[in-house]
Design an enzyme around this catalytic site. Structure first.
Site, PDB file in Angstrom:
ATOM      1  N   ASP A   1      42.217  11.254  53.796  1.00 30.99           N
ATOM      2  CA  ASP A   1      41.460  12.100  53.157  1.00 30.99           C
ATOM      3  C   ASP A   1      41.597  12.264  51.639  1.00 30.99           C
ATOM      4  OD1 ASP A   1      39.523  14.250  52.967  1.00 30.99           O
ATOM      5  OD2 ASP A   1      40.530  15.628  54.532  1.00 30.99           O
TER       6      ASP A   1
ATOM      7  N   ASP B   1      30.968  15.908  56.186  1.00 30.58           N
ATOM      8  CA  ASP B   1      31.641  17.060  56.719  1.00 30.58           C
ATOM      9  C   ASP B   1      30.844  17.731  57.475  1.00 30.58           C
ATOM     10  OD1 ASP B   1      34.473  16.642  56.560  1.00 30.58           O
ATOM     11  OD2 ASP B   1      34.463  18.183  54.821  1.00 30.58           O
TER      12      ASP B   1
HETATM   13  C1  DGJ Z   1      38.170  17.439  54.858  1.00 33.16           C
HETATM   14  C2  DGJ Z   1      37.769  16.605  56.106  1.00 33.16           C
HETATM   15  O1  DGJ Z   1      36.499  15.942  55.615  1.00 33.16           O
HETATM   16  C3  DGJ Z   1      37.790  17.196  57.210  1.00 33.16           C
HETATM   17  O2  DGJ Z   1      37.103  16.292  58.429  1.00 33.16           O
HETATM   18  C4  DGJ Z   1      39.242  17.672  57.471  1.00 33.16           C
HETATM   19  O3  DGJ Z   1      39.937  16.575  57.652  1.00 33.16           O
HETATM   20  C5  DGJ Z   1      39.562  18.426  56.567  1.00 33.16           C
HETATM   21  N1  DGJ Z   1      39.400  17.946  55.226  1.00 33.16           N
HETATM   22  C6  DGJ Z   1      41.108  18.869  56.531  1.00 33.16           C
HETATM   23  O4  DGJ Z   1      41.598  19.473  55.508  1.00 33.16           O
END
Ligand code: DGJ
Length: 743
Positions: A479, A549
């Protein structure tokens, strides 16, 4: 495929079955562009394409001669200020303060295959016969700086890969302030410009506009390729659609600050530039030092936008992505993020995983919150050691429990970031990017580690390597949850601060490369708050990326449709999540959530224990379906049929390479009453084969489905008792066709 050089006219012709790329050495020694498009016959002299008619208000290169003005001439790597007034491909600040350069042809080399680009992701060949590469050497004699232009033509597809290397062979240091990966001067401006833009949770929405005199551009200055724009643009003719017509896609294999722009000049010539964003870029080249630009890929298609996308899909799937997972169908996963956020215990995770296993899921992924004091997003980043209060047996113990269930285990990291409330920051406060004397801005309460420094990358590598070496981990979600601000490295001198954005991303690539090498069977999925770093650069290391997301099925139609223009379906991370959806609070039916997610890597972003028994049975059927069809869904030839940007119906399909299997996804956003009769013309089938609709057992010839179309009208009439099966809003259907013998 061949690369020909005609000595008499100093003309290069790169061609394969589909395209020709022609350029020549201009009278002043610069490289001139003559043609890029559908393949044309070989001839020695194309000088008629080089227009010399003089025009008013123009400056000329040679005294007493009005035949050469760079303002009129299409170039390969334009320079500013010596009669060309367009934005340049290269700019060098020299010791005397001048930025004028004059790169003249010195020689060239033609080689089989394709060389790699040191420290950078790039397309590659596995056998020499797959491509030929031309290296043109130019020199600016006053400074002694040389410029190498690299062109690779692949044997198949309308693909040309380009990059440039600049070397200071002079005696004084210079500053490279612009070094684009490619410059392409097209002879007219009768194009529409397609870009893929949006925001967090609204990534890669298709936007189209006509090219006009002046500059149109997309870019990122955030340190990552960004949610806002993507390093991918398309120029298409106004009459081009998905099925037919000319289109050229331009894609940059890079994950940091970029610029992609088209400048239409006063004579309707279009200059396309793509590369590292020149804003703030300043790379000091000492004597003997070189700078290698990232690679840009241009794809020409005369088979419409689908033809262009399919070429990108094949190239990026087979000759950009690498390693164990490149050709393998992707495991169906269950990620705990939307199921628990930070609120989990080890037992709770195992409970989620156990139900997932029962439903057929293959991989359980533990997301954020497992390390350091990470109980919320204020602390812990940088401390890559399991929190024993949450995981008594550490990651090793949890991984064992998951493996005992008969599943693979995956883990989340955010390697580039640190919270101030962490042991790493307390020990190394100078390891973050921040400008001396200025406050450091935070994003999601976190700071960006200085990946320009090798010792920082080494330290993170060691922490990750320890965990990956000890526990049985099959997958990593990498991430990156903020943009870079106050980009300044404490480890570099003032005159090298313009290098830090690029050095940072080189550090990211280095960490990826080391982990890929040391753990070749781990599947990497990239992520940057969803789709903030969904670019070809990262695909080289991570063959799939969490596309957004936003996990709502309706929102995902646009996101995945837009993404498909430049990226293969096997790279698009897509999951089924709960309703009401956590981002848009919409309720969509379970079948539609799956029908969208099938066209991607597929997985679940929820706790399956919380579904009803009936829903769990449906999930089992979905997973069984995906297992049966994921080869064709992820690796088939993908066609966009109806755009969510144009209407209420979205439709796309994928066809197996041997054309015996096809899956069509059909989606209706809003339901209407007493709707018109509708059909969708399918694509890519064998016209002479018979295809059976696996559900209804109806049989059609491929040519019927492609020319007459698949009848998609349904019975949504006016009254409840007249409804013959319609669902209402957010409905969708899958049509699976299998080739059969017709007796
Ligand atoms: C952002 C990501 O896109 C999510 O899927 C998740 O992993 C969160 N961060 C976790 O902090």
């Amino acid at each position: 495929m061949s690369i020909l050089f005609y000595e008499t006219t100093k003309t290069f012709h790169l061609c394969n079955q589909e395209i020709s790329y022609i350029m020549t050495v201009l009278p002043n020694g610069h490289m001139g562009q003559l043609y890029f498009g559908k393949r044309v016959s070989q001839r020695e002299d194309y000088s008629y394409l080089y227009e010399t008619a003089s025009r008013p208000m123009t400056s000329y290169v040679f005294e007493g001669d009005r035949s050469l003005s760079l303002e009129h001439v299409r170039q390969e790597y334009g320079v500013y200020g010596t009669t060309d007034f367009r934005r340049p491909a290269i700019e060098i600040l020299q010791p005397n303060g001048s930025r004028i350069c004059d790169f003249r042809y010195k020689g060239h080399e033609i080689m089989k295959g394709k060389p790699g680009l040191a420290g950078l992701p790039a397309t590659y060949t596995e056998k020499d016969e797959e491509a030929e590469t031309l290296r043109i050497l130019l020199e600016d004699t006053l400074t002694g700086v040389t410029l190498e232009l690299l062109y690779t033509i692949f044997a198949g597809g309308g693909i040309l890969a380009r990059s440039a290397k600049i070397t200071n062979k002079g005696e004084e240091s210079v500053h490279l302030t612009t070094a684009m990966s490619m410059c392409m001067d097209l002879p007219d401006c009768n194009y529409e410009w397609l870009q893929f833009s949006g925001a967090w949770a609204r990534e890669r929405h298709l936007k189209v506009r006509k090219l006009e005199q002046g500059i149109q551009a997309v870019d990122s200055r955030r340190g990552n390729s960004s949610h806002e724009h993507n390093p991918f643009i398309v120029l298409k003719r106004p009459e081009t659609n998905e099925r037919q017509g000319e289109a050229i896609g331009f894609s940059l294999i890079y994950s940091g600050n970029f610029l992609a722009q088209a400048e239409v000049d006063t004579h309707d010539t279009t200059r396309v530039l793509m590369g590292i964003h020149p804003m703030g870029f300043d790379w000091k080249l000492e004597e003997g030092e070189s700078f290698q630009t990232p690679e840009a890929v241009m794809v020409y298609s005369e088979r419409g936008l689908n033809g262009m996308s399919q070429t990108f899909h094949r190239l990026y799937q087979k000759r950009l992505a690498r390693g164990y997972w490149r050709d393998r169908a992707r495991p169906i996963l269950n990620n705990n993020w939307e199921a628990t956020y930070f609120d989990f215990t080890e037992d709770r995770l195992v409970e989620i995983a156990a139900k997932a296993k029962e439903c057929g899921v293959e991989l359980f992924v533990l997301d954020d919150g497992w390390f350091g004091e990470r109980n919320n997003d204020h602390a812990g980043l940088g401390d890559w050691v399991a929190n024993p209060k949450r995981l008594s047996g550490g990651i090793t113990g949890l991984a064992e429990r998951i493996e005992e269930l008969g599943m693979k285990f995956g883990l989340w990291f955010e390697p580039e970031m640190v919270n101030k409330d962490s042991d790493l920051y307390r020990k190394h406060p100078d390891w973050i990017l921040s400008t001396p004397g200025r406050s450091a801005s935070q994003g999601r309460n976190q700071y960006v580690l200085d990946f320009a420094r090798k010792e920082v990358v080494d330290c993170i590598y060691e922490m990750m390597e320890k965990i990956l070496g000890e526990a049985k981990i099959s997958y990593i979600k990498w991430d990156m949850n903020r943009s870079i601000t106050e980009c300044y490295s404490a480890a570099f001198p003032p005159e090298r601060q313009g290098e830090i954005f690029h050095r940072y991303i080189l550090g990211v690539y280095d960490l990826y490369e080391r982990l890929n090498t040391h753990f070749p069977q781990i599947l990497f999925e990239s992520c940057a708050s969803g789709g903030g770093r969904f670019d070809p650069g990262i695909l080289y290391y991570a063959p799939q990326g969490w596309a957004s997301d936003d996990s709502d099925a309706v929102e995902r139609l646009k996101i995945q449709y837009g993404t498909s223009f430049g990226y293969p379906i096997s790279s698009i991370g897509s999951h089924v999540s709960v309703t009401p959806n956590h981002q848009v609070f919409r309720n969509t039916p379970l079948h539609t959530r799956a029908n969208v997610a099938y066209f991607g890597t597929f997985g679940y972003e929820l706790d399956l224990n919380k579904l009803t028994e009936e829903e769990q049975e449906k999930v089992k059927a979905q997973i069984a379906f995906m297992k049966e069809h994921r080869e064709v869904l992820q690796f088939g030839t993908f066609y966009r049929l109806k755009s969510p940007f144009e209407g209420n119906i979205t439709c796309w399909m994928t066809v197996s390479e041997d054309k015996t299997e096809a899956v069509v996804g059909w989606y209706r956003t809003l339901s209407h009453v007493n709707m018109p009769y509708t059909r969708v013309r399918l694509e890519g089938l064998d016209p002479e084969l018979c295809y059976e609709n696996k559900e209804t057992k109806e049989i059609f010839f491929g040519d019927e489905l492609m020319n007459i179309g698949l009848v998609t009208s349904d019975g949504m009439c006016g009254q409840m008792e007249e409804n013959t099966g319609g669902y209402g809003d957010f409905d969708s259907r899958l049509y699976v066709f299998q080739a059969v013998r017709k007796d």
